[in-house]
Enzyme design. Structure first.
Site, PDB file in Angstrom:
ATOM      1  N   LEU A  22       1.076   7.688  -7.901  1.00 18.79           N
ATOM      2  CA  LEU A  22       1.191   8.034  -9.328  1.00 18.79           C
ATOM      3  C   LEU A  22       0.261   7.167 -10.174  1.00 18.79           C
ATOM      4  O   LEU A  22       0.113   7.390 -11.374  1.00 18.79           O
ATOM      5  CB  LEU A  22       2.628   7.811  -9.803  1.00 18.79           C
ATOM      6  CG  LEU A  22       3.717   8.695  -9.200  1.00 18.79           C
ATOM      7  CD1 LEU A  22       5.082   8.287  -9.738  1.00 18.79           C
ATOM      8  CD2 LEU A  22       3.453  10.160  -9.524  1.00 18.79           C
ATOM      9  N   SER A  23      -0.350   6.157  -9.563  1.00 17.52           N
ATOM     10  CA  SER A  23      -1.159   5.206 -10.342  1.00 17.52           C
ATOM     11  C   SER A  23      -2.287   5.876 -11.117  1.00 17.52           C
ATOM     12  O   SER A  23      -2.480   5.572 -12.297  1.00 17.52           O
ATOM     13  CB  SER A  23      -1.704   4.100  -9.434  1.00 17.52           C
ATOM     14  OG  SER A  23      -0.638   3.328  -8.970  1.00 17.52           O
ATOM     15  N   THR A  68      -2.381  -1.179  -2.429  1.00 13.93           N
ATOM     16  CA  THR A  68      -1.063  -0.728  -1.978  1.00 13.93           C
ATOM     17  C   THR A  68      -0.989  -0.744  -0.461  1.00 13.93           C
ATOM     18  O   THR A  68      -1.899  -1.252   0.220  1.00 13.93           O
ATOM     19  CB  THR A  68      -0.740   0.669  -2.598  1.00 13.93           C
ATOM     20  OG1 THR A  68       0.614   0.983  -2.296  1.00 13.93           O
ATOM     21  CG2 THR A  68      -1.643   1.781  -2.078  1.00 13.93           C
ATOM     22  N   LYS A  72      -1.665  -4.983   1.207  1.00 12.17           N
ATOM     23  CA  LYS A  72      -1.288  -6.039   0.257  1.00 12.17           C
ATOM     24  C   LYS A  72      -1.417  -7.435   0.885  1.00 12.17           C
ATOM     25  O   LYS A  72      -1.714  -8.402   0.202  1.00 12.17           O
ATOM     26  CB  LYS A  72       0.132  -5.831  -0.246  1.00 12.17           C
ATOM     27  CG  LYS A  72       0.242  -4.684  -1.243  1.00 12.17           C
ATOM     28  CD  LYS A  72       1.621  -4.608  -1.840  1.00 12.17           C
ATOM     29  CE  LYS A  72       1.743  -3.382  -2.726  1.00 12.17           C
ATOM     30  NZ  LYS A  72       3.049  -3.262  -3.368  1.00 12.17           N
ATOM     31  N   ASP A 109       3.695  -7.182  -8.875  1.00 14.42           N
ATOM     32  CA  ASP A 109       4.926  -6.512  -8.415  1.00 14.42           C
ATOM     33  C   ASP A 109       6.175  -7.284  -8.853  1.00 14.42           C
ATOM     34  O   ASP A 109       7.219  -6.686  -9.122  1.00 14.42           O
ATOM     35  CB  ASP A 109       4.945  -6.399  -6.881  1.00 14.42           C
ATOM     36  CG  ASP A 109       4.094  -5.232  -6.384  1.00 14.42           C
ATOM     37  OD1 ASP A 109       3.907  -4.268  -7.151  1.00 14.42           O
ATOM     38  OD2 ASP A 109       3.626  -5.284  -5.231  1.00 14.42           O
ATOM     39  N   GLY A 135      10.870  -6.751   4.033  1.00  7.53           N
ATOM     40  CA  GLY A 135       9.443  -6.437   4.156  1.00  7.53           C
ATOM     41  C   GLY A 135       8.664  -6.907   2.938  1.00  7.53           C
ATOM     42  O   GLY A 135       9.079  -7.829   2.236  1.00  7.53           O
ATOM     43  N   GLY A 266      13.040   2.855  -8.719  1.00 10.36           N
ATOM     44  CA  GLY A 266      11.809   2.073  -8.631  1.00 10.36           C
ATOM     45  C   GLY A 266      10.703   2.496  -9.587  1.00 10.36           C
ATOM     46  O   GLY A 266       9.637   1.864  -9.597  1.00 10.36           O
TER      47      GLY A 266
HETATM   48  P1  NAP Z   1       7.768  -2.665   4.417  1.00 12.50           P
HETATM   49  O1  NAP Z   1       6.950  -3.863   4.169  1.00 12.50           O
HETATM   50  O2  NAP Z   1       7.475  -1.800   5.581  1.00 12.50           O
HETATM   51  O3  NAP Z   1       9.310  -3.153   4.495  1.00 12.50           O
HETATM   52  C1  NAP Z   1      10.369  -2.275   4.757  1.00 12.50           C
HETATM   53  C2  NAP Z   1      11.608  -3.062   5.145  1.00 12.50           C
HETATM   54  O4  NAP Z   1      12.626  -2.106   5.405  1.00 12.50           O
HETATM   55  C3  NAP Z   1      11.465  -3.899   6.418  1.00 12.50           C
HETATM   56  O5  NAP Z   1      12.282  -5.040   6.298  1.00 12.50           O
HETATM   57  C4  NAP Z   1      12.012  -2.973   7.492  1.00 12.50           C
HETATM   58  O6  NAP Z   1      12.578  -3.666   8.590  1.00 12.50           O
HETATM   59  C5  NAP Z   1      13.119  -2.287   6.738  1.00 12.50           C
HETATM   60  N1  NAP Z   1      13.425  -0.964   7.302  1.00 12.50           N
HETATM   61  C6  NAP Z   1      12.570   0.069   7.460  1.00 12.50           C
HETATM   62  N2  NAP Z   1      13.216   1.119   8.001  1.00 12.50           N
HETATM   63  C7  NAP Z   1      14.491   0.720   8.211  1.00 12.50           C
HETATM   64  C8  NAP Z   1      15.640   1.335   8.749  1.00 12.50           C
HETATM   65  N3  NAP Z   1      15.611   2.592   9.182  1.00 12.50           N
HETATM   66  N4  NAP Z   1      16.797   0.612   8.806  1.00 12.50           N
HETATM   67  C9  NAP Z   1      16.831  -0.666   8.343  1.00 12.50           C
HETATM   68  N5  NAP Z   1      15.766  -1.297   7.812  1.00 12.50           N
HETATM   69  C10 NAP Z   1      14.624  -0.611   7.748  1.00 12.50           C
HETATM   70  O7  NAP Z   1       7.733  -1.673   3.155  1.00 12.50           O
HETATM   71  P2  NAP Z   1       7.640  -2.067   1.617  1.00 12.50           P
HETATM   72  O8  NAP Z   1       6.228  -2.162   1.200  1.00 12.50           O
HETATM   73  O9  NAP Z   1       8.529  -3.230   1.382  1.00 12.50           O
HETATM   74  O10 NAP Z   1       8.231  -0.750   0.932  1.00 12.50           O
HETATM   75  C11 NAP Z   1       9.589  -0.422   1.093  1.00 12.50           C
HETATM   76  C12 NAP Z   1       9.994   0.649   0.080  1.00 12.50           C
HETATM   77  O11 NAP Z   1       9.818   0.168  -1.246  1.00 12.50           O
HETATM   78  C13 NAP Z   1       9.151   1.928   0.197  1.00 12.50           C
HETATM   79  O12 NAP Z   1      10.007   3.022   0.041  1.00 12.50           O
HETATM   80  C14 NAP Z   1       8.208   1.832  -0.992  1.00 12.50           C
HETATM   81  O13 NAP Z   1       7.845   3.096  -1.490  1.00 12.50           O
HETATM   82  C15 NAP Z   1       9.058   1.089  -2.002  1.00 12.50           C
HETATM   83  N6  NAP Z   1       8.233   0.334  -2.953  1.00 12.50           N
HETATM   84  C16 NAP Z   1       8.358   0.625  -4.275  1.00 12.50           C
HETATM   85  C17 NAP Z   1       7.592  -0.059  -5.195  1.00 12.50           C
HETATM   86  C18 NAP Z   1       7.727   0.277  -6.652  1.00 12.50           C
HETATM   87  O14 NAP Z   1       6.835  -0.096  -7.436  1.00 12.50           O
HETATM   88  N7  NAP Z   1       8.773   0.920  -7.054  1.00 12.50           N
HETATM   89  C19 NAP Z   1       6.696  -1.062  -4.784  1.00 12.50           C
HETATM   90  C20 NAP Z   1       6.614  -1.333  -3.413  1.00 12.50           C
HETATM   91  C21 NAP Z   1       7.391  -0.624  -2.502  1.00 12.50           C
HETATM   92  P3  NAP Z   1      11.658  -4.233   9.781  1.00 12.50           P
HETATM   93  O15 NAP Z   1      10.912  -5.395   9.187  1.00 12.50           O
HETATM   94  O16 NAP Z   1      12.633  -4.619  10.810  1.00 12.50           O
HETATM   95  O17 NAP Z   1      10.750  -3.098  10.185  1.00 12.50           O
END
Ligand code: NAP
Length: 302
Positions: A22-23, A68, A72, A109, A135, A266
């Site tokens: 969406l950016s 993104t 990152k 962020d 994460g 979010g």
């Molecule tokens: P990430 O670095 O991949 O981290 C995801 C985390 O969720 C990890 O700790 C992962 O565990 C855990 N996870 C993934 N699938 C899982 C499952 N089925 N059961 C339990 N834990 C699970 O991703 P991220 O960058 O943090 O992004 C995560 C979410 O936040 C995404 O949906 C993204 O769209 C959203 N987000 C939103 C914004 C915003 O501005 N609103 C900004 C950034 C991200 P493991 O480490 O064990 O794999």
């Protein structure tokens, strides 16, 4: 961006994939309202090409970049200088061109994540927060939470090694601006965490569970972080914060709403981190956040 001409300056987003971001709509709406001769584009890029892309964009005088998934972390190594926050987090989402070449990397962020919490009427002092997932976005969330003078932050992971590393890194951030010592602790999905999570004042989902996907339709009763059982007796005093913004509401927030919880998705984080990046690139204080929000909401509508 009303007319592109020979003086138009470039802003952009690096990541992969970026086609659903969406950016561009959000930033180009702000650019238009601010009367700037800028244009914001999304650049999908492979990890092998990242360094060349950065050098090339610097050479053509690109005025700023967002970063993104999945870069990152990696991009931090390619910056000439990092803000202390980006250095501590090990994650960069905003690049600013430096004089004489190279990029300054920082992270908006954290500011984006905090905005809806700070702008709410809740006093977070001495409250307890529970963060699901450890994460990349959880790092920004916990760094933000550490400034709120909370009593305790518990982070739930599913992998001990990653959880330990997360806690080690984030503990060095303690006092990033908070005067008060907040207890920062971790637990694994297999631990008996249910009573604690249910009694938290603020619960944050940082996993992708509940995010819309083209490959599989969401099941509102199944696509919930930690399953459905745990969320049966939520207190209306609890705030649920899901970092996901598509769909709106997510299955988890929908369930929270039905139990009277205050729910935050979010989208505001996305908008506010973008506005903070714009402030850095343009050196202008007043960013048309309302216009950015309207553009993002319109783009999200099915
Ligand atoms: P990430 O670095 O991949 O981290 C995801 C985390 O969720 C990890 O700790 C992962 O565990 C855990 N996870 C993934 N699938 C899982 C499952 N089925 N059961 C339990 N834990 C699970 O991703 P991220 O960058 O943090 O992004 C995560 C979410 O936040 C995404 O949906 C993204 O769209 C959203 N987000 C939103 C914004 C915003 O501005 N609103 C900004 C950034 C991200 P493991 O480490 O064990 O794999």
């Amino acid at each position: 961006m009303s007319h592109i001409n020979s003086k138009t300056q470039l802003l952009g987003l690096l990541g992969k994939p970026v086609q659903h971001s969406l950016s561009p709509v959000m930033h180009n709406a702000a650019i238009k309202t601010m009367g700037l001769n800028f244009c914001y584009l999304a650049f999908p890029c492979d990890s092998e090409g990242l360094s060349d892309v950065l050098t090339g964009l610097s050479a053509i005088n690109c005025r700023g970049l967002n970063v993104t998934i999945p870069y990152k972390k990696d991009i931090a190594k390619q910056c000439r200088e990092l803000s202390p926050l980006a250095q501590h987090l090990g994650a960069v989402n905003t690049l600013i061109p430096m004089e004489n070449d190279g990029w300054f990397g920082t992270n908006t962020d954290v500011e984006g994540f905090l905005a809806p919490l700070i702008n709410s009427s809740t006093n977070w002092t001495d409250q307890q927060a529970f963060v699901i997932g450890c994460g990349g976005s959880a790092r920004a969330a916990v760094a933000g939470l550490q400034t709120l003078k909370l009593k305790q932050i518990t982070i739930l992971g599913r992998n001990q090694k990653r959880l330990d590393l997360f806690l080690k890194d984030l503990k060095t951030l303690d006092g990033y601006s908070s005067q008060q010592k907040t207890i920062l602790q971790g637990c694994l999905e297999k631990d008996n965490y249910i009573p604690e999570i249910i009694s938290a004042d603020l619960i944050i989902n940082t996993t992708p569970i509940g995010m819309a996907s083209e490959s599989k339709p969401l099941d509102p009763s199944q696509d919930l972080p930690l399953g459905s059982e745990i969320w049966k007796n939520l207190s209306p005093q609890t705030t649920l914060y899901d970092l996901i913004y598509n769909p709106r509401p997510t299955p988890w927030l929908s369930l929270g709403k039905s139990q009277g919880c205050r729910c935050i998705d979010g989208l505001e984080m996305l908008i506010q981190q973008g506005a903070a990046s714009m402030r850095l690139w343009t050196q202008q204080k007043n960013i048309p956040i309302k216009v950015m929000r309207e553009a993002a909401e319109k783009a999200l509508k099915p």
